[in-house]
Design a protein around this motif. Structure first.
Motif, PDB file in Angstrom:
ATOM      1  N   SER A 142     -12.648  -3.338   2.864  1.00  0.00           N
ATOM      2  CA  SER A 142     -11.885  -2.318   2.726  1.00  0.00           C
ATOM      3  C   SER A 142     -10.250  -2.500   3.349  1.00  0.00           C
ATOM      4  O   SER A 142     -10.278  -3.260   4.228  1.00  0.00           O
ATOM      5  N   TYR A 143      -9.468  -2.090   2.544  1.00  0.00           N
ATOM      6  CA  TYR A 143      -8.042  -2.642   2.800  1.00  0.00           C
ATOM      7  C   TYR A 143      -7.027  -1.283   3.168  1.00  0.00           C
ATOM      8  O   TYR A 143      -6.078  -1.561   3.338  1.00  0.00           O
ATOM      9  N   GLN A 144      -7.686  -0.245   3.294  1.00  0.00           N
ATOM     10  CA  GLN A 144      -7.005   0.943   3.578  1.00  0.00           C
ATOM     11  C   GLN A 144      -7.102   1.397   4.956  1.00  0.00           C
ATOM     12  O   GLN A 144      -8.028   1.130   5.463  1.00  0.00           O
ATOM     13  N   ARG A 197      -5.818  -3.124  -5.972  1.00  0.00           N
ATOM     14  CA  ARG A 197      -7.100  -3.499  -5.383  1.00  0.00           C
ATOM     15  C   ARG A 197      -8.125  -2.538  -4.867  1.00  0.00           C
ATOM     16  O   ARG A 197      -9.185  -2.618  -4.716  1.00  0.00           O
ATOM     17  N   GLN A 198      -7.232  -1.388  -4.498  1.00  0.00           N
ATOM     18  CA  GLN A 198      -8.322  -0.432  -3.948  1.00  0.00           C
ATOM     19  C   GLN A 198      -7.555   0.846  -4.039  1.00  0.00           C
ATOM     20  O   GLN A 198      -6.271   0.985  -3.931  1.00  0.00           O
ATOM     21  N   ARG A 199      -8.514   2.067  -4.317  1.00  0.00           N
ATOM     22  CA  ARG A 199      -7.689   3.323  -4.535  1.00  0.00           C
ATOM     23  C   ARG A 199      -8.411   4.423  -3.859  1.00  0.00           C
ATOM     24  O   ARG A 199      -9.652   4.260  -3.423  1.00  0.00           O
ATOM     25  N   SER A 223       0.720  -1.215   0.065  1.00  0.00           N
ATOM     26  CA  SER A 223      -0.185  -0.079  -0.011  1.00  0.00           C
ATOM     27  C   SER A 223       1.031   1.025  -0.050  1.00  0.00           C
ATOM     28  O   SER A 223       2.055   1.189   0.565  1.00  0.00           O
ATOM     29  N   PHE A 250      -3.224   3.894  -2.708  1.00  0.00           N
ATOM     30  CA  PHE A 250      -3.808   2.869  -3.301  1.00  0.00           C
ATOM     31  C   PHE A 250      -3.045   1.763  -2.771  1.00  0.00           C
ATOM     32  O   PHE A 250      -2.005   1.472  -2.064  1.00  0.00           O
TER      33      PHE A 250
END
Lengths: 115, 110
Positions: B95-97, A55-57, A33, A47
């Motif tokens: 959610s990964y953040q 995978r995620q932003r 990340s 991200f």
């Protein structure tokens, strides 16, 4: 057990230029990340990369892009640099099969100055 | 919206004193971590604690997930404890953040 490493440590760029920052995850981790930390603020999520895909932003413009390589290392690219992009850029790694897959470990950061 | 609030924002302690830092969060969490950021910017992992209590030397932490708060205790503070303490939370499924609070700046004076 090698921790998260980042390069370079410091960087000075001019407005409009492009920059590439690099990150190697902690041994055994497969997820990377990226975070941006402005002076006096907490880090903000840019991200996350897993299995070589984003995978995620977070809420960042598409001037910010990234890549993950088969060895799990990652790059962060920023195009058309603005003065407001000056910040500490932090890479974090997580995942793998040991310990908690959610716990994130951070590298020492790259301090980017845009003039 | 999703929020992580830390208090107090600033704390000045005499060496040897104890302190409690608080983190409130607005939703259920997968992950909650406490970090210490040193003057060079390195974020050092203190605790991974989505629930329960943990201790590591002079530091301990408690998260009460049902009441949506976490506490970090520092006992017998030392000058090397100075820096910024961040609480960071990963909210909910999918959610990964990590969402960070604004931090507590701790100054320990001799």
């Amino acid at each position: 057990d090698a921790g998260v490493t980042q390069s370079p440590t410091h960087l000075i760029k001019t407005r409009g230029q492009q920059v590439t920052l690099r990150c190697s995850p902690k041994s055994g981790h497969d997820t990377v990340s990226w975070y941006q930390q402005a002076l006096g603020q907490g880090p903000q999520f840019i991200f996350q990369y897993y299995e070589e895909e984003e995978r995620q932003r977070g809420n960042f413009p598409d001037r910010f892009s990234g890549h993950q390589f088969p060895n799990y290392s990652s790059e962060l690219n920023v195009n058309a640099l603005l003065l407001g992009d000056s910040a500490l850029y932090l890479c974090a790694s997580s995942g793998g099969h040991r310990g908690s897959p959610y716990e994130q470990y951070f590298g020492p950061g790259t301090r980017l100055t845009v003039t | 919206g999703i929020q992580v609030e830390q208090s107090p924002p600033d704390l000045i302690l005499q060496e040897g004193a104890n302190s409690t830092l608080r983190c409130n969060f607005s939703d259920s969490v997968n992950n909650l971590q406490w970090f210490h950021q040193n003057p060079w910017g390195q974020l050092i992992n203190l605790f991974y604690i989505p629930s329960g209590t943990k201790q590591n030397g002079r530091l301990s932490a408690t998260t009460v997930a049902t009441e949506r708060y976490s506490l970090l205790y520092i006992s017998s503070s030392q000058t090397t404890d100075s820096g910024v303490y961040f609480c960071a939370v990963e909210f909910g499924a999918g959610s990964y953040q990590l969402t960070f609070g604004k931090g507590t700046k701790l100054s320990v004076i001799p």
